[in-house]
Structure formats: C-alpha cells, structure tokens
Design an enzyme around this catalytic site. Structure first.
Site: not given
Length: 207
Positions: A52, A122
């Site tokens: 990303s 995460s």
C-alpha cells in the site's frame, strides 16, 4: 472459519509483572525532554496492506522531518522482525505480540521527545487500539493507507502476493488472513491517487 470473527488470542490480562518489579520514576519528565528538542512528540502509525506504500511514505516522512530539523525515528515492520521480534511468527497471536512490543518501544521513544513513525500492516483493530491506548490524547496519529487490494497485488514489490496465491506463504493478510480497516483514523490516504510527496504533506498537515 472466519478469523475476523474469532476471539482474539492475545489478552492484556495474560501479562503479569514479576513480583519484585517496581516502577522507578525518572527525575527528567517527558515534557522536559520534548522541550529540550523544541518539538511535540508524536507516534505516527501507518497501517495498510502489503504494497500500500507504508514504508515508502514513512521513509519520505522521516527524511522530510530530519531535513527540517526535527528529531524522528522510523520503525519499519520488516526491519523490526530482524531483531526485536525475530522470535515471532505470523500467527494471529504472534502478530498481536509483534504490535504490542512495537507499541511499547514507540511509547518510550515518544516519552524521550522523539517523533516516531511506525509502518506496520497491523491488520487487527484491537491491536491498533491497544497501541493507541498507550498514548496520551493527541500523541497517537493513525494513518490508514486505503490502497485497494488489486493495486497492492499488482505492485507486489516483494513478490509476496504471488507466493501467497501459490500457497507458499500461509496466513498472508489480504489473501488468507483478514485486514480490519480502521474506523476512526486521523488520516486516510489512497496512494493510487496521490504522490509520495502529497502523502507526506497530508500527514504534516495533521500534526
């Protein structure tokens, strides 16, 4: 089994302190350390799928802060697993412990007066909330890199998605493991629509 609905394997109540552990109060307080650096300490937490752009934006942000005279430090997911967390795997419980340890390190860095930048997938909301709870209001800035899975997989800079699709890598976020999107991130960035420089500027505007 839908892992996004499973009970979280990591509970804070499982952590027990040694009976002889007593908190030692430092004479120099965090506010004094921050004042000596002339900056407001922050934990800037970049979360999102692999590919990303977390590490790229985080590195550019760190470089920009440094060039402008700020004291910052970058904690990157892959780098941390080479040392501090090299004993952890990729199970849900190991991921939780990975994030907990990083959160504790980031907290210490913020207390020392630094601006710490954390770039970690995460994937679980609970883990990110656990880290947020370690900080005072305003100290934790969550940046969600909301880049579509199709784009991340097309980039695949490390060849991880290809291996995950082939079954070589198990428990890979976005393919065989879930990613739980933040619901109240301070900033959302889609790196398909902006440049790295624009992403850094957006983060700086939030600080």
């Amino acid at each position: 089994m839908d892992k996004s609905k499973s009970s979280h394997p990591y509970e804070l109540k499982d952590i027990t302190l040694p009976s002889n552990a007593v908190w030692h109060k430092s004479t120099v307080c965090p506010a004094e350390r921050a004042a000596s650096m002339g900056q407001t300490p922050r934990c800037i937490w970049l979360t999102g799928l692999s590919g990303s752009g977390k590490s790229t934006v985080a590195n550019a942000l760190d470089a920009t802060l440094h060039a402008n005279g700020f004291n910052s430090f970058l904690l990157d997911g892959d780098n941390v697993r080479h040392g501090l967390n090299k004993d952890l795997g990729m199970t849900e419980s190991d991921r939780a412990e990975n994030i907990r340890r990083v959160g504790e390190v980031a907290k210490l860095m913020v207390e020392s007066g630094l601006i710490v930048i954390c770039a970690f997938i995460s994937p679980y909301k609970r883990d990110r909330q656990m880290v947020r709870s370690m900080f005072k209001p305003g100290e934790f800035v969550e940046v969600f890199l909301d880049t579509p899975l199709s784009v991340c997989e097309k980039r695949d800079p490390k060849g991880l998605y290809k291996k995950a699709r082939a079954g070589v890598i198990k428990q890979f976020t976005g393919v065989s493991d879930p990613y739980e999107q933040p619901e109240s991130a301070e900033l959302i960035l889609n790196t398909t629509d902006i440049t790295v420089t624009q992403g850094v500027e957006s983060i700086l505007n939030v600080l």
